[in-house]
Motif scaffolding. Structure first.
Motif, mmCIF file in Angstrom:
data_model
loop_
_atom_site.group_PDB
_atom_site.id
_atom_site.type_symbol
_atom_site.label_atom_id
_atom_site.label_comp_id
_atom_site.label_asym_id
_atom_site.label_seq_id
_atom_site.Cartn_x
_atom_site.Cartn_y
_atom_site.Cartn_z
ATOM 1 N N SER A 77 3.977 7.989 0.631
ATOM 2 C CA SER A 77 2.875 8.947 0.708
ATOM 3 C C SER A 77 2.064 8.986 -0.584
ATOM 4 O O SER A 77 2.623 8.904 -1.682
ATOM 5 N N GLY A 78 0.755 9.145 -0.433
ATOM 6 C CA GLY A 78 -0.144 9.237 -1.585
ATOM 7 C C GLY A 78 0.232 10.365 -2.533
ATOM 8 O O GLY A 78 -0.004 10.279 -3.730
ATOM 9 N N LYS A 93 2.650 8.625 -4.947
ATOM 10 C CA LYS A 93 2.365 7.386 -5.686
ATOM 11 C C LYS A 93 1.396 7.569 -6.847
ATOM 12 O O LYS A 93 1.357 6.740 -7.735
ATOM 13 N N LEU A 149 4.924 5.633 -12.098
ATOM 14 C CA LEU A 149 5.136 4.210 -11.859
ATOM 15 C C LEU A 149 6.627 3.922 -11.677
ATOM 16 O O LEU A 149 7.036 2.774 -11.560
ATOM 17 N N SER A 165 -4.542 0.088 -0.086
ATOM 18 C CA SER A 165 -4.203 -1.161 -0.780
ATOM 19 C C SER A 165 -2.999 -0.977 -1.694
ATOM 20 O O SER A 165 -2.674 -1.871 -2.445
ATOM 21 N N ARG A 166 -2.348 0.191 -1.622
ATOM 22 C CA ARG A 166 -1.306 0.500 -2.601
ATOM 23 C C ARG A 166 -0.186 -0.545 -2.601
ATOM 24 O O ARG A 166 0.492 -0.767 -1.621
ATOM 25 N N GLU A 167 -0.011 -1.179 -3.763
ATOM 26 C CA GLU A 167 1.022 -2.182 -3.923
ATOM 27 C C GLU A 167 2.397 -1.521 -4.001
ATOM 28 O O GLU A 167 3.423 -2.176 -3.867
ATOM 29 N N GLN A 168 2.373 -0.200 -4.224
ATOM 30 C CA GLN A 168 3.633 0.533 -4.228
ATOM 31 C C GLN A 168 4.321 0.412 -2.870
ATOM 32 O O GLN A 168 5.543 0.591 -2.789
ATOM 33 N N LEU A 206 6.504 -2.594 -2.799
ATOM 34 C CA LEU A 206 7.414 -2.402 -3.936
ATOM 35 C C LEU A 206 8.532 -1.415 -3.595
ATOM 36 O O LEU A 206 9.702 -1.662 -3.894
ATOM 37 N N ASN A 218 0.064 -8.230 -0.629
ATOM 38 C CA ASN A 218 0.817 -7.505 -1.656
ATOM 39 C C ASN A 218 2.313 -7.785 -1.563
ATOM 40 O O ASN A 218 2.998 -7.881 -2.586
ATOM 41 N N LYS A 267 4.605 -9.367 -4.520
ATOM 42 C CA LYS A 267 5.737 -8.658 -5.130
ATOM 43 C C LYS A 267 7.063 -9.308 -4.766
ATOM 44 O O LYS A 267 8.133 -8.754 -5.032
ATOM 45 N N THR A 315 -4.180 2.722 -8.457
ATOM 46 C CA THR A 315 -3.843 1.292 -8.478
ATOM 47 C C THR A 315 -3.987 0.655 -9.861
ATOM 48 O O THR A 315 -3.327 -0.337 -10.148
ATOM 49 N N LEU A 375 -0.674 0.200 -12.299
ATOM 50 C CA LEU A 375 0.177 -0.957 -11.953
ATOM 51 C C LEU A 375 -0.502 -2.270 -12.328
ATOM 52 O O LEU A 375 0.168 -3.228 -12.709
ATOM 53 N N ASP A 415 -8.475 -1.109 -3.884
ATOM 54 C CA ASP A 415 -8.609 0.035 -2.990
ATOM 55 C C ASP A 415 -9.106 -0.529 -1.655
ATOM 56 O O ASP A 415 -10.037 -1.326 -1.644
ATOM 57 N N SER A 416 -8.470 -0.087 -0.581
ATOM 58 C CA SER A 416 -8.764 -0.732 0.707
ATOM 59 C C SER A 416 -10.209 -0.537 1.160
ATOM 60 O O SER A 416 -10.760 -1.364 1.865
ATOM 61 N N VAL A 462 -7.706 -5.414 -2.516
ATOM 62 C CA VAL A 462 -6.541 -6.199 -2.929
ATOM 63 C C VAL A 462 -5.540 -5.234 -3.574
ATOM 64 O O VAL A 462 -5.836 -4.066 -3.797
ATOM 65 N N SER A 499 -2.661 -4.359 -6.821
ATOM 66 C CA SER A 499 -2.781 -4.275 -8.278
ATOM 67 C C SER A 499 -2.519 -5.611 -8.963
ATOM 68 O O SER A 499 -3.182 -5.946 -9.951
ATOM 69 N N VAL A 527 -6.909 12.234 0.070
ATOM 70 C CA VAL A 527 -5.684 11.482 -0.193
ATOM 71 C C VAL A 527 -4.485 12.371 -0.492
ATOM 72 O O VAL A 527 -3.436 11.891 -0.885
#
Lengths: 169, 417
Positions: A25-26, A29, A33, A71-74, A77, A99, A103, B37, B40, B120-121, B136, B138, B361
């Motif tokens: 959830s945002g 995140k 980190l 797009s969160r890479e978390q 991860l 992503n 990762k 983002t 990271l 960011d999407s 894309v 991070s 968000v």
């Protein structure tokens, strides 16, 4: 990953369109980190207690469009840090897919319709096969482009770039 | 065989003609990260051994998702971004500047024909001004900050021919929602979408951003439109760089071409908890709401606030509803003040919050309570999106949200025009 490159674990089954807000959830995140802390909240809005039930090596198995949304890479991860060895889905949203590979989390596109919660699976990325040990059948994986296999083999994009100094297509 | 917009833009950035399906390494014109983002990406940049970004003039970081910071953890991540931006000399848009996707075109960073990435999407937004822009992660942003390049798969394109002109009370948001409902959440996965036809060309540039913004809600990699005279004028007032518009060739090869006549389109609403769960407003009128949000990268621009203010003029938000307005940028807020729009919104009972992403968000500025229903101009209504998995989010145009705020229930804005 076992020495022979085959991933083994149980299936945790989800439906279609699992979005990145469900994965992490945002509200969490943005504040840290610390991946270990975030991993405790993995999937909590759609499957409370997931992070406690998942065992190292287990698989997330889903329907179509897994990882849609931000797009969160978390997202990949926290899945990786929760102990999941690969995500199997009928299809992936493209940013999540990229992503995940970046990762070092295998994202495997295959027909997941016959897999039930708790099924024992074996995933052989090199040979492109998913074996459902519980139900006794084997699936073919949609192959990854070579550049993505190479990134995955290095454990992610950071290690890949450190080794190659740039993209090798 | 001719080329699509996507194939043309990638060909120019690869120095050779490339086609859909090819894997390429391409030079990126501009890159962006936000506060969810960038930290990271900075971490990955360091892990890559990065010392200097390839070109500070091509990188921006925007503090918009939790701005101003509501928590110490967030504050520390913001501090990390400020330190990195200062050290590298890149563009930093700090608290109060606004939402990244409003800022990049507004501040003249992106021009037609560019190839742009953003961590960011909703980076698809700039497709409205003929920019191939895509979201894309991070680590990809870190790689691009280091080398100026990134690898891509040149996407196939789905062409949408949108005929007709919109009826009064129907807006570009209604087109975006209608298309999400028609094509579904993965109807354009891995594809570029090209939007054409008089339903697009008759819209203002601002209204077009709303549609390109939501291309990603259908899974698209980019949502592209042609740079017509309106776009070129809009861009020339903001950007110093010369545009290089990419028009699709008449004999370009598409994955598919779909035609819709939007002349009869009515206001649309996306119901919880899916963006593609779309119904005409008539079918959901009367649903009680407790919060109404106007803003975000989808609908926080001047025209959006103006439409909302037009509905709210001489009316007030229901005492049962919290009306929250977040302008998409400081410039939007200043213009809204100059034109008296901000005054009208506040007089109607709106809580005006800092330009930024805020309520959309779930970080702050309007987290709903358990069981509450929210109507918002945002682009996503996933369970938990606004910070509470027990709330229900409806998506609609600024006019529909404003009308619903007045009535305290979902309302067709055409009743209040």
């Amino acid at each position: 990953m076992a020495g022979n490159g085959i991933l083994r674990g149980r299936a945790h089954v989800f439906g279609d369109d699992v979005n990145t807000d469900y994965i992490i959830s945002g509200k969490y995140k943005f504040r840290t980190l610390d991946v270990e802390e975030l991993a405790r909240h993995c999937m909590e809005d759609v499957d409370p207690g997931f992070s406690e039930r998942v065992r190292p090596g287990d698989f997330i198995v889903a329907g179509g469009n897994f990882g849609c949304g931000s797009s969160r890479e978390q997202a990949p991860l926290v899945i990786k840090h929760a102990g999941v060895s690969a995500v199997l889905a009928r299809s992936f949203a493209r940013i999540f897919f990229r992503n995940a590979i970046n990762k070092g989390l295998p994202a495997v596109e295959c027909d997941t319709s016959g897999i039930r919660a708790g099924d024992e699976l074996e995933v052989d990325l090199a040979r492109g096969k998913v074996k459902n040990v519980t139900r006794g059948y084997t699936l073919e994986i949609v192959p990854l482009p070579a550049v993505m296999m190479d990134i995955l083999a290095e454990g992610g994009l950071t290690d890949y770039l450190r080794k190659h100094g740039g993209f090798k297509l | 065989m001719g080329m699509t917009i996507a194939e043309k833009i990638f060909s120019r950035h690869c120095g050779r003609p490339v086609r859909a399906g090819e894997l390429v390494v391409a030079e990126v014109d501009f890159m962006m990260g936000q506060d969810g983002t960038s930290p990271l990406a900075i971490q990955a940049f360091r892990e890559l051994g990065g010392e200097r970004v390839c070109d500070a003039a091509r990188v921006a970081m925007v503090i918009d998702h939790s701005a101003p910071s509501p928590l110490e953890g967030v504050s520390n991540l913001h501090a990390m971004m400020r330190e990195f931006a200062g050290e590298q000399g890149l563009f930093l848009y700090d608290v109060g500047w606004g939402v990244c996707h409003c800022l990049l075109p507004e501040q003249g960073h992106v021009v037609p024909g560019d190839l742009v990435i953003g961590a960011d999407s909703h980076t698809t937004t700039y497709g409205a001004i003929n920019v191939f822009s895509t979201g894309v992660g991070s680590t990809d942003l870190a790689a691009a900050m280091l080398s100026g390049k990134l690898w891509f798969k040149v996407p196939e394109t789905l062409r949408l021919e949108l005929r007709g002109t919109l009826a009064p009370g129907v807006y570009s948001k209604d087109i975006a929602l209608f298309l999400a409902g028609e094509l579904t959440a993965d109807g354009a996965t891995y594809l570029a979408v090209e939007y054409g036809g008089e339903a697009i060309s008759s819209l203002s540039v601002e209204a077009r951003f709303t549609i390109a913004n939501m291309a990603v809600e259908m899974g698209a990699k980019a949502g592209l439109m042609q740079a017509d005279e309106k776009v070129l004028q809009w861009v020339s007032r903001r950007a110093a760089r010369r545009p290089a518009p990419a028009d699709p060739d008449p004999d370009a090869s598409y994955r598919g071409v779909l035609e819709y006549d939007l002349g009869g389109l009515t206001p649309q609403v996306a119901l919880p908890h899916r963006v593609d769960n779309v119904k005409p407003v008539e079918e959901v009128e009367g649903t009680p709401i407790q919060e109404a949000v106007i803003g975000t990268c989808t609908n926080g621009r001047l025209e959006d606030l103006e439409e909302a203010a037009r509905i709210l003029a001489g009316r007030r938000a229901s005492p049962e509803v919290r009306l929250i307005v977040a302008p998409a940028s400081r410039q939007v807020l200043m213009e809204a003040m100059e034109k008296g729009i901000a005054q009208r919104l506040v007089e109607a009972g709106a809580a005006l919050v800092t330009p930024g992403c805020g309520p959309c968000v779930g970080t702050h500025n309007g987290v709903p309570a358990d069981g509450e229903a929210v109507i918002s101009t945002a682009n996503r209504n996933f369970k938990g999106r606004m910070g509470n998995a027990n709330a229900h989010i409806y998506l609609a145009s600024p006019a529909t949200v404003a009308a619903s705020a007045v009535a305290g229930k979902i309302t067709d804005p055409r009743r209040m025009l």
